[in-house]
Design an enzyme around this catalytic site. Structure first.
Site, PDB file in Angstrom:
ATOM      1  N   SER A 165       0.839  -1.201   0.000  1.00 52.81           N
ATOM      2  CA  SER A 165       0.000   0.000   0.000  1.00 52.81           C
ATOM      3  C   SER A 165       0.874   1.252   0.000  1.00 52.81           C
ATOM      4  CB  SER A 165      -0.956  -0.031   1.193  1.00 52.81           C
ATOM      5  OG  SER A 165      -1.854   1.036   1.138  1.00 52.81           O
ATOM      6  N   ASP A 187      -3.869   5.834  -3.237  1.00 50.86           N
ATOM      7  CA  ASP A 187      -2.648   5.239  -2.697  1.00 50.86           C
ATOM      8  C   ASP A 187      -2.202   4.112  -3.636  1.00 50.86           C
ATOM      9  OD1 ASP A 187      -4.574   3.346  -2.100  1.00 50.86           O
ATOM     10  OD2 ASP A 187      -4.065   3.171   0.021  1.00 50.86           O
ATOM     11  N   ASP A 204      -2.187   0.789  -3.810  1.00 50.44           N
ATOM     12  CA  ASP A 204      -3.052  -0.331  -4.235  1.00 50.44           C
ATOM     13  C   ASP A 204      -4.491   0.132  -4.446  1.00 50.44           C
ATOM     14  OD1 ASP A 204      -3.420   0.103  -1.484  1.00 50.44           O
ATOM     15  OD2 ASP A 204      -3.885  -1.989  -1.065  1.00 50.44           O
ATOM     16  N   ASP A 245      -6.996   1.132  -2.786  1.00 47.65           N
ATOM     17  CA  ASP A 245      -8.200   0.825  -1.994  1.00 47.65           C
ATOM     18  C   ASP A 245      -8.679   2.054  -1.226  1.00 47.65           C
ATOM     19  OD1 ASP A 245      -6.106   0.824  -0.183  1.00 47.65           O
ATOM     20  OD2 ASP A 245      -6.726  -0.976   0.878  1.00 47.65           O
TER      21      ASP A 245
END
Length: 456
Positions: free
Chosen positions: A98, A243, A245, A247
């Protein structure tokens, strides 16, 4: 037996080489397969240079445990969530760190229907087996196939909007050189096919594991300038940044101002309740007053949950909540198997802007004026519990209402603070909010007061 230190409360995260490497990834894949014994799982990884080798090692572990694997390639976490509930599989793994520093990586693990695996729901068992390496041999090893889930994922995302209702607008999209760019491209293409009058201004859109513009983490103030400047330069209606990834997504208004995730929770709760009054909205305990105010105003039912995706998802399932939001910019949706998505929130914001014919700043200005907040402030302290106790003792004579749902919340009627130790980093996290109509003092006054206690 080697102790594995990469296992955290919600996921796996560790320093490359020492805490997480290909050998450890293999053991985790093997342990996951042996404990859950799914027939098939999906796997994907973010764009970090270490992610693909870690993914291949995890796949080998899964295959050696007899598990078939669908390799989705370079993905964001929510593409793995989607695959885990949309396809005929019984679990999923995303290799991602992340927003952590470049020398870290990690994994997010789910079971069937994208149910989270955290410390309380199986992660500890995986850790114990991976450490012991007490693996059983299987009669038949699993096989791996590549699978492109993007077209199905895009179709699902489009179900949240009505193309005919979208007003002309201009959006700045900042993927931060993370995993979001390929989805942004696919949505842009879909919008063109459907003649949706939205112009995409894409910056840092190319996935690049060296992160030439820094680790994508828009929650850090120093990482917001590129989105803000692009919004102002192009006179865009909204800016969106993700960010690594993707999510989490972060929204900027038409003036380039960053909107705290807290107020986006209120905005999305309002959007759902306008269409479905009486529904339940789940929120975290860090900042609450605006959310409670919105949910009451639009005839919803507010349900509080501990911070963290595993807790929020469990509470949403228990209450069949339509939406859940954390002020950290994680947004969860019943129609997305109660999982968090960084793509659905901005699509819903586009819907709200189109339906109300208002700017993003005007949609949130009353919330910000009524319930100003500090945003999350992080402190590195020697001992988190001692520091929390110090704050507790200092304010004891003011007799605040105390809530231990997540860290400690102290409610003084006209202002409120939440202080908690991070589950993922050695930090103490502080959030403060106030009721402007009852309290002439600025938020900064309280921030300074509590900062003095923490650092003094």
């Amino acid at each position: 037996m080697t102790k594995l230190t990469c296992f955290k409360a919600y996921d796996i995260r560790g320093k490359l080489g020492t805490e997480l490497n290909e050998e450890i990834a293999y053991k985790i894949g093997r342990a996951y397969g042996q404990i859950y014994q799914p027939k098939s799982v999906v796997i994907g990884c973010d764009i970090r240079l270490s992610s693909e080798p870690l993914k291949q090692a995890t796949i080998k572990g899964l295959n050696d445990a007899g598990i078939n694997v669908l390799d989705l390639g370079m993905t964001g976490t929510e593409e793995i969530y989607f695959g885990a509930f949309h396809l005929d599989v019984q679990g999923g793994i995303e290799i991602t760190a992340s927003h952590n520093p470049i020398d870290y990586n990690g994994m997010k693990l789910v079971r069937e229907n994208a149910r989270p695996i955290s410390a309380d729901t199986g992660l500890k068992e995986i850790q114990v087996l991976a450490e012991a390496e007490n693996f059983t041999e299987v009669a038949e090893k699993g096989i791996t196939q590549n699978y492109n889930i993007l077209p199905e994922f895009i179709e699902h995302l489009m179900s949240y909007i009505d193309p005919a209702q979208i007003s002309p607008m201009k959006l700045v999209m900042n993927a931060g050189n993370g995993a979001a760019g390929h989805v942004v491209d696919a949505i842009e293409e879909k919008f063109k096919q459907l003649h949706i009058p939205v112009e995409f201004i894409k910056i840092n859109n190319e996935a690049d594991g060296t992160f030439p513009n820094g680790i994508p983490n828009p929650i850090l103030i120093e990482n917001r300038d590129s989105t803000r400047n692009a919004v102002i330069q192009h006179q865009a209606d909204m800016g969106i940044a993700w960010d690594g990834d993707f999510d989490r997504c972060f929204l900027f208004d038409e003036k380039g101002q960053f909107i705290e995730g807290y107020y986006i929770v209120g905005l999305l709760a309002q959007a759902f309740l306008l269409k479905q009054p009486g529904e339940k909205i789940v929120h975290d305990p860090r900042l609450v007053w605006n959310t409670l105010d919105v949910v009451e105003q639009y005839q919803g039912i507010a349900v509080q949950s501990k911070s963290g995706h595993a807790f929020i998802k469990d509470v949403m399932r228990e209450h069949n909540a339509v939406y859940g939001g954390e002020m950290s910019a994680h947004h969860y949706f019943r129609d997305f198997a109660y999982c968090d998505s960084g793509m659905i929130p901005w699509l819903l914001a586009v819907v709200v802007l189109s339906e109300t014919k208002q700017s993003l700043s005007s949609l949130v200005e009353d919330m910000i004026a009524k319930f100003p907040c500090s945003g999350e402030i992080n402190f590195k302290v020697a001992d988190t519990q001692t520091t929390i106790q110090k704050i507790f003792d200092h304010y004891a004579d003011q007799k605040p209402v105390i809530d231990y749902a997540d860290g400690v919340s102290l409610d003084f009627a006209v202002w409120r603070l939440n202080i908690r130790a991070s589950n993922t980093e050695p930090l103490l996290r502080l959030n403060i909010e106030s009721r402007r109509d009852q309290n002439p003092k600025s938020i900064q006054t309280y921030v300074d007061e509590v900062t003095q206690l923490i650092e003094g």
